[in-house]
Design a protein around this motif. Structure first.
Motif, PDB file in Angstrom:
ATOM      1  N   LYS A  61       0.850  -0.941   0.563  1.00  0.00           N
ATOM      2  CA  LYS A  61      -0.128  -0.046  -0.187  1.00  0.00           C
ATOM      3  C   LYS A  61       0.941   1.215  -0.033  1.00  0.00           C
ATOM      4  O   LYS A  61       0.408   1.786  -0.580  1.00  0.00           O
ATOM      5  N   VAL A  62       2.589   1.081   0.920  1.00  0.00           N
ATOM      6  CA  VAL A  62       2.861   1.866   0.397  1.00  0.00           C
ATOM      7  C   VAL A  62       3.389   2.460  -0.598  1.00  0.00           C
ATOM      8  O   VAL A  62       3.885   3.468  -0.926  1.00  0.00           O
ATOM      9  N   GLU A  63       3.611   1.858  -1.062  1.00  0.00           N
ATOM     10  CA  GLU A  63       4.127   1.672  -2.859  1.00  0.00           C
ATOM     11  C   GLU A  63       2.906   2.413  -3.235  1.00  0.00           C
ATOM     12  O   GLU A  63       3.504   3.251  -4.443  1.00  0.00           O
ATOM     13  N   LEU A  64       1.913   1.888  -3.782  1.00  0.00           N
ATOM     14  CA  LEU A  64       0.624   2.722  -4.320  1.00  0.00           C
ATOM     15  C   LEU A  64       1.003   3.745  -4.119  1.00  0.00           C
ATOM     16  O   LEU A  64       0.290   5.078  -4.136  1.00  0.00           O
ATOM     17  N   ALA A  65       0.531   4.393  -3.040  1.00  0.00           N
ATOM     18  CA  ALA A  65       1.215   5.912  -2.028  1.00  0.00           C
ATOM     19  C   ALA A  65       1.513   6.665  -2.758  1.00  0.00           C
ATOM     20  O   ALA A  65       1.298   7.903  -3.168  1.00  0.00           O
ATOM     21  N   ALA A  66       2.952   6.168  -2.772  1.00  0.00           N
ATOM     22  CA  ALA A  66       4.276   7.272  -3.443  1.00  0.00           C
ATOM     23  C   ALA A  66       3.837   7.060  -5.193  1.00  0.00           C
ATOM     24  O   ALA A  66       4.125   8.418  -5.360  1.00  0.00           O
TER      25      ALA A  66
END
Length: 208
Positions: free
Chosen positions: A154-159
């Motif tokens: 999810k952090v990857e998607l947020a980035a």
């Protein structure tokens, strides 16, 4: 595109995406229960990470009370919120015009993040059932590791949303960024709760 973040568009998106998320969760969990997949792919708990739906998913319920309640609640609250934002913007309030688009982005991005994982797991489990060469697959993680991996996705998607928002300036991606960070926070809280009270049952790949 404005139709997507109109009150009607948001309502339809919620109904479609929330149903797709829940039904894919049930389908994947039921598939996991077939054969020996549950023994070969273990993640320290239920397939469902959201404690609100764990019992329904474990029972394989295609329709549950909590699913119906959240479906109706979202179908009422989200369109009303968007209608209010549009009304305030029409009254001349500054900084409100992009909120409806941001709500749409929050909904679409967070549901995409979950649904895409369900589809991956569904294809993986089908292959493990029907392809002999896949029978040797065996994965075992503790619950804390599952939560950490899910948050990382999810952090990857947020980035991605943050970079796209900076480049395009669209509120859609700003909403997606904020909502995805909120999802990461929820996963952190769910993880602390579930790791502190581990379950004995086996599980499959992360679902949220």
């Amino acid at each position: 595109m404005d139709l997507l973040w109109s009150p009607v568009g948001i309502g339809v998106l919620w109904l479609v995406l929330h149903c797709a998320d829940y039904l894919l969760t049930i389908a994947t969990a039921r598939l996991k229960a077939r054969g020996e997949i549950g023994k070969r792919v273990e993640m320290g708990g239920s397939y469902e990470l959201n404690p609100l739906f764990v019992q329904a998913v474990e029972k394989g319920q295609w329709v549950s009370r909590r699913f119906v309640l959240t479906l109706v609640f979202g179908a009422l609250v989200l369109p009303l919120a968007v209608a209010y934002f549009d009304w305030v913007a029409e009254m001349g309030a500054e900084g409100i015009g992009g909120l409806s688009e941001a709500v749409c982005g929050a909904l679409v991005v967070t549901r995409f993040a979950v649904i895409s994982v369900h589809l991956q797991n569904l294809m993986l489990f089908r292959r493990m059932l029907h392809v002999p060469e896949a029978a040797i697959v065996s994965v075992r993680y503790d619950r804390g590791t599952v939560m950490m991996m899910t948050r990382a996705r999810k952090v990857e998607l947020a980035a991605f949303c943050a970079i796209t928002a900076l480049v395009s300036g669209r509120p859609f991606f700003v909403g997606g960024f904020v909502a995805t960070l909120g999802l990461v926070g929820m996963l952190f809280l769910w993880g602390r709760r579930q790791v502190s009270t581990p379950r004995a049952s086996s599980s499959s790949a992360p679902s949220a």
